[in-house]
Structure formats: C-alpha cells, structure tokens
Design an enzyme around this catalytic site. Structure first.
Site, short mmCIF file in Angstrom:
data_model
loop_
_atom_site.label_atom_id
_atom_site.label_comp_id
_atom_site.label_asym_id
_atom_site.label_seq_id
_atom_site.Cartn_x
_atom_site.Cartn_y
_atom_site.Cartn_z
N HIS A 86 6.44 -27.76 11.90
CA HIS A 86 7.85 -28.18 11.99
C HIS A 86 8.01 -29.56 12.65
O HIS A 86 8.68 -30.44 12.13
CB HIS A 86 8.67 -27.17 12.77
CG HIS A 86 8.54 -25.75 12.28
ND1 HIS A 86 8.38 -25.44 10.95
CD2 HIS A 86 8.55 -24.56 12.93
CE1 HIS A 86 8.29 -24.12 10.82
NE2 HIS A 86 8.39 -23.57 12.00
N LYS A 119 8.82 -21.39 24.18
CA LYS A 119 9.57 -20.14 24.20
C LYS A 119 10.13 -19.95 25.60
O LYS A 119 9.58 -20.47 26.58
CB LYS A 119 8.64 -18.95 23.91
CG LYS A 119 7.88 -19.07 22.59
CD LYS A 119 8.54 -18.30 21.50
CE LYS A 119 7.74 -18.37 20.21
NZ LYS A 119 8.56 -18.30 19.01
N HIS A 141 9.80 -23.80 6.84
CA HIS A 141 11.22 -23.48 6.65
C HIS A 141 12.13 -24.52 7.31
O HIS A 141 13.31 -24.60 6.97
CB HIS A 141 11.53 -22.05 7.09
CG HIS A 141 11.68 -21.86 8.57
ND1 HIS A 141 10.61 -21.76 9.40
CD2 HIS A 141 12.77 -21.76 9.36
CE1 HIS A 141 11.04 -21.60 10.65
NE2 HIS A 141 12.36 -21.59 10.65
N ASP A 163 1.80 -23.12 16.23
CA ASP A 163 2.92 -22.39 15.62
C ASP A 163 4.05 -23.34 15.22
O ASP A 163 4.72 -23.13 14.21
CB ASP A 163 3.44 -21.36 16.63
CG ASP A 163 4.50 -20.43 16.06
OD1 ASP A 163 4.35 -20.02 14.90
OD2 ASP A 163 5.47 -20.12 16.77
N GLU A 171 13.23 -22.70 22.32
CA GLU A 171 13.74 -21.36 22.02
C GLU A 171 13.99 -20.62 23.32
O GLU A 171 13.27 -20.83 24.30
CB GLU A 171 12.71 -20.59 21.19
CG GLU A 171 12.49 -21.20 19.82
CD GLU A 171 11.56 -20.33 19.00
OE1 GLU A 171 12.06 -19.54 18.19
OE2 GLU A 171 10.34 -20.42 19.19
N ARG A 185 0.80 -1.23 0.00
CA ARG A 185 0.00 0.00 0.00
C ARG A 185 0.83 1.27 0.00
O ARG A 185 0.34 2.34 -0.32
CB ARG A 185 -0.93 0.01 1.21
CG ARG A 185 -2.20 -0.77 0.92
CD ARG A 185 -3.09 -0.80 2.11
NE ARG A 185 -2.39 -1.36 3.26
CZ ARG A 185 -2.97 -1.72 4.40
NH1 ARG A 185 -4.25 -1.56 4.54
NH2 ARG A 185 -2.27 -2.22 5.39
N LYS A 189 16.21 -26.59 6.14
CA LYS A 189 17.45 -26.67 6.92
C LYS A 189 18.25 -27.90 6.51
O LYS A 189 17.69 -28.98 6.33
CB LYS A 189 17.12 -26.73 8.43
CG LYS A 189 16.50 -25.44 8.97
CD LYS A 189 16.22 -25.54 10.46
CE LYS A 189 15.39 -24.36 10.96
NZ LYS A 189 16.16 -23.22 11.41
N LYS A 228 2.93 -20.49 6.42
CA LYS A 228 2.03 -20.84 7.52
C LYS A 228 1.64 -19.57 8.30
O LYS A 228 2.35 -18.57 8.16
CB LYS A 228 2.68 -21.87 8.42
CG LYS A 228 3.80 -21.28 9.28
CD LYS A 228 4.37 -22.33 10.15
CE LYS A 228 5.36 -21.78 11.11
NZ LYS A 228 4.87 -20.88 12.14
C1 BG6 Z 1 8.62 -20.07 13.17
C2 BG6 Z 1 7.72 -19.78 14.34
O1 BG6 Z 1 7.98 -20.94 12.28
O2 BG6 Z 1 9.83 -20.67 13.62
C3 BG6 Z 1 8.45 -18.91 15.36
O3 BG6 Z 1 6.56 -19.12 13.90
C4 BG6 Z 1 9.78 -19.50 15.72
O4 BG6 Z 1 7.65 -18.73 16.51
C5 BG6 Z 1 10.58 -19.83 14.47
O5 BG6 Z 1 10.49 -18.55 16.51
C6 BG6 Z 1 11.87 -20.53 14.81
O6 BG6 Z 1 12.62 -20.74 13.66
P1 BG6 Z 1 14.16 -21.09 13.75
O7 BG6 Z 1 14.57 -21.33 12.34
O8 BG6 Z 1 14.84 -19.92 14.39
O9 BG6 Z 1 14.27 -22.31 14.60
#
Ligand code: BG6
Length: 510
Positions: free
Chosen positions: A264, A362, A202, A259, A240, A65, A206, A172
């Site tokens: 994952h 987290k 993602h 999430d 994390e 935008r 890796k 996602k």
């Molecule tokens: C994402 C989540 O898919 O992966 C996040 O939405 C998370 O909450 C992240 O922090 C972690 O990715 P990575 O590659 O740092 O392990």
C-alpha cells in the site's frame, strides 16, 4: 490512438456517469470460506449486482473442502452479504445473483476435483451464457498458489478457447522478500500470461488514491511546485486503531512493513512521486510507477532512518486494550513489528534530497491514512517576528481515509491592526462536494478485472521492485532482534520521533 478504457456497447463514451457493465462472465473463488471472501469479496459481488454492473447471467462459484450443497453455499453467501454489503438487501437482486451460484467441493491437489470444477463451468457456460469467460480469485495463502495454478493448468481451466478469456486474481502477500516474490511470479506466470494476472492492492481501488492522479494531472495548480525545488519532504501515514484481533496467525512473522509498506505505502509513494503518464492506460501508468520505484532507495544508516515497534497494553479512547504479547495466537517471543517507519529517497532530478517518510502501525492514536506533502519555508519573510512560531510550512494533505478529502495549509493574515500571519486550512471534503457514494475498493477492482481494465493492478515488476526497496530494511531489522515498545493508543515508539527529529522535522499529528 489514445487509450480508451474497454468500451461497453450500452455506454455513450462521452457520458462518464453511465456505469461500466461487465460482459458475460463468471467468477470462481478459491478460499471462499476465508475472512477476506466473507467480509469483502462476497459483499462486493452483491453490491456490484445491486448497482446493475454485473452481466445478466453472472455466475459465482465457490470452491472448497466443505461438503456443501448449492443451498448451503447460498445461505453462507447470504449471511456474508447481509453482514457486509454496502447497499441494501433487495430480494430481486439477491434471487438473480443466487440463481447463478454453485459450490464445488474439492481439494486443491486432487485432479478429479478440478475436473469436476471444469465440467461445472462448462455446464454454466451453456446454461447461463457465461461464454467461457472466467476469473479465478485466489483468496488463499500464497503457499497454495502453486497447487491451484498447477491444477488450473492441468485441467485445462487456465486456457481460454476462441474469443473467451481466463484471468487470475491474486491477493497479497506476494512473497515475503524479493526472492520469494520472484518465485511466486514465476509460478503464476508459467500458467497465466502477465496480462491475465490481476494482483490486488486494495488501496488502489480507493477513490482517494485514484484522486492522487486527478489532483496532480487534471490540474495546473499543483505540478509546478511538485518537485525538490519547493517540497521539503513527504509523509505517508497509514495508522490503524485496531490490534491484531483474530489475525495473529497471519500477522506473526509478517509484520507491519511486509503487510502494508511493501504494497500500500509504496504504491502511494509511486503515485505521488511518478511523472505524468501520457495516458492512464495500464502500460503507460505502470511504466511511470516502475520508473519511480526503480529510483527509490532506503536512506542510510538504517539504524537512524527507520523505526519499528510492538504495542503494549494501553487505552484506545476509553477502552482498555491488551498488549501484542497477550494477543491470542501471537508468540510472545516474536520480533514481528506492529509499527514500522522508514525513510526513502528517490534518485532523480524531481526528488533529489526530498525524504519520503513512511509509517504504519496497529493500535495507534486513531485510524487515518494520509499523504502530507510539506513545502519548504519561504526564502524571505517580509513580516518579520510577528509570524515566528505561528506560521508552519505550507502543506497539501491528501486524506485517503476516513473523512476523505484534500487539505491545503497556508498562512493568512490574522484580522486586526497588526500584520500577524497564522496558518489556516482550506478543506475539500468528498462528503460535502459530491452526492455520489464512493464504491468500496473491492467492488471497483473486481469489476475492473472482469472488464480487463488493468490500470489499478500492480504488475510483477512493481511487486519485485517494492521488495527490492524493503529487503535491506527487513534484513537490518532481522539482525537487530527485539523491536521497541509503544503504548497502545499512542503514535508509535519514541524511536519514530527521534528518526524525524534527527532531520529537524516532526510527524504531523493527523
Ligand atoms: C490490509 C492489511 O492490506 O489492509 C491489514 O493486511 C490492514 O493488516 C488493512 O488492516 C487495512 O485496510 P483498510 O482498507 O481498512 O485501510
């Protein structure tokens, strides 16, 4: 004929070191001013350019935008690249990339704006030789997918002419339960055929995740014991140390299970537990993952086999951190969990009776993702009491990140005159074994999408099956109300430990 990844005319098919270079193409990013684009996508595009993996006339088009000129957009991308790229900033690489950049100001629901986008892409096709090959990256919340897909359809952008291609890359969350995922898939598939849809998880980009396949199927060593006869259980941890930071708005209402576990961790489970595909072609690989996801179920009763929690204030190393309810933008009455653990069983001959314990959170003790495949104890121990208490079960631990590698734990004789056996580790580390640097996950996945290499992208069926596994747990939690508390910097709520202790097991301390 056996599957071969799409070939590249510049490439000797026997020399695996030569890079795979995308053919003539461009990419449009919707949501280009968002966090994901700024931190991951734009730096990844630059890194690909830096490594010479993009075609000469590659074009990057931002759509949003803001009333931006080409120069404004270039400036924005330049900052994102300088902040986030893995490779060094080189003027000649940058200038070549910047030449192909355009910004189109527009809304997602205005016909004329998309007509303008269509005309812009046509012009680029003739000026830069992108040949009508475009990937549309939807880096926008799923609630906006309908608008974008409808507009791409209406404006004719979704349809390729002649030999050219159109693909859509989506991020996602793919829905928040099975039903909404189905709706989302229907919307996307009503415009793009499934083979033109690239869903990003993602983690599959890796290196260490792809190495699960290499480890299992390129070696004779592991497969003989990779089954219920020898394996006691599997633990998949994605921990994390960060809190919600500025992401409370996205995260509240989603939570750790949606999430991370839905995508994952269930993808990791699928790669660890699937049977060997005949080749790693998208169809054959995805078929094996689908088979195992179809056989996966939560273990009941869920009150005892799952755990969830919210972090409270605590210490992360030497840093004092606030609790979830004090995070800006997070509703203090919210039941959204920041820690989730569950137990999954796989109903097939290979895995019957072997629990797969999944956990993510987290503000845990440290950042680590690993898969621990823990073996059963030896059926007979001829060394008697000397080993009791010092010898744990054998284990293969795939360290996804950080400190990427594989660790094998087994018993060894302690030097000395007595027959004492103790656990030792044999450690393979990516950093020490290879001089090549691993590409960032997004680099690999964007390149694969441009190359039409779909093996590392989950299909709509995989996404729906993953929700089917998770839905009963989410429903159970929704009825339960408030999650347990855990102090920031620890390894989750006490209930996560109880869940394991009930089974006579314990979480590995990574
Ligand atoms: C994402 C989540 O898919 O992966 C996040 O939405 C998370 O909450 C992240 O922090 C972690 O990715 P990575 O590659 O740092 O392990």
């Amino acid at each position: 004929m056996d599957y071969q990844p799409p070939s590249n005319p510049l490439r000797d098919p026997h020399d695996k070191r030569l890079p795979r270079i995308a053919g003539p193409s461009g990419m449009v990013i919707f949501g280009v001013t968002g966090d994901l684009a700024r931190k991951k996508l734009l730096p990844a595009v630059y890194d690909l350019a830096h490594r010479g993996l993009l075609p000469a006339g590659f074009s990057l088009v931002g759509y949003g935008r803001r009333d931006w000129s080409k120069q404004d957009f270039e400036e924005y991308v330049r900052t994102a690249v300088k902040d986030g790229a893995r490779t060094s900033f080189r003027d000649n690489v940058w200038e070549r990339l910047a030449e192909g950049m355009e910004f189109v100001t527009g809304n997602l629901d205005v016909d004329e704006d998309f007509d303008h986008l269509r005309d812009t892409l046509r012009n680029i096709d003739s000026s830069r030789g992108t040949a009508g090959n475009w990937a549309f990256y939807l880096s926008v919340p799923p609630a906006l997918f309908t608008d974008v897909c409808h507009q791409l359809d209406r404006s004719g952008l979704a349809e390729a002419e002649g030999d050219s291609w159109r693909r859509v890359i989506i991020e996602k969350p793919f829905g928040h339960d099975l039903e909404s995922a189905k709706e989302l898939n229907e919307i996307v598939n009503s415009v793009f055929p499934e083979n033109a849809v690239f869903r990003i998880d993602h983690y599959l980009g890796k290196e260490t995740v792809q190495n699960i396949m290499a480890l299992r199927f390129a070696n004779q060593l592991f497969e003989p014991f990779w089954n219920a006869q020898f394996i006691d259980h599997v633990q998949i941890t994605m921990a994390e140390d960060i809190g919600l930071g500025g992401r409370a708005g996205y995260y509240d209402g989603i939570g750790a299970a949606r999430d991370v576990i839905q995508n994952h961790l269930l993808q990791l489970l699928a790669l660890v537990a699937m049977d060997e595909p005949r080749t790693i072609s998208p169809d054959e690989l995805q078929a094996e993952k689908v088979k195992v996801l179809r056989a996966a179920k939560p273990v009941y009763p869920l009150g005892k086999t799952t755990a969830r929690g919210q972090y409270t204030a605590g210490w992360q190393g030497s840093k004092k951190v606030i609790g979830l309810r004090d995070e800006e933008g997070f509703d203090p009455d919210s039941n959204t969990e920041t820690f989730a653990a569950c137990t999954i069983e796989i109903e097939n001959r290979r895995w019957a009776g072997v629990p797969f314990y999944l956990r993510t959170g987290k503000r845990l003790g440290r950042r680590v993702t690993e898969i621990a495949v823990v073996l059963k104890n030896v059926p007979h121990n001829p060394f008697g009491d000397s080993t009791v208490g010092t010898l744990g079960p054998n284990a293969v631990v795939i360290r996804v990140q950080p400190d990427e590698g594989v660790l094998m734990r087994f018993g060894s004789k302690v030097p000395g005159s007595a027959m004492e056996v103790r656990d030792v580790n044999m450690d393979f580390s990516y950093r020490e074994a290879f001089t090549e640097e691993s590409p960032e996950a997004y680099e690999r996945l964007i390149l694969d999408a441009l190359l039409d290499e779909a093996s590392l992208f989950p299909t709509n069926e995989e996404v729906e099956l993953s929700w089917k596994i998770l839905d009963p747990i989410l429903e159970f939690w929704a009825q339960r109300g408030q999650p347990d508390d855990y102090r920031a910097g620890t390894w989750g709520p006490a209930s996560a430990n109880t869940m394991m202790e009930r089974d006579g097991r314990h979480w590995r301390r990574p």
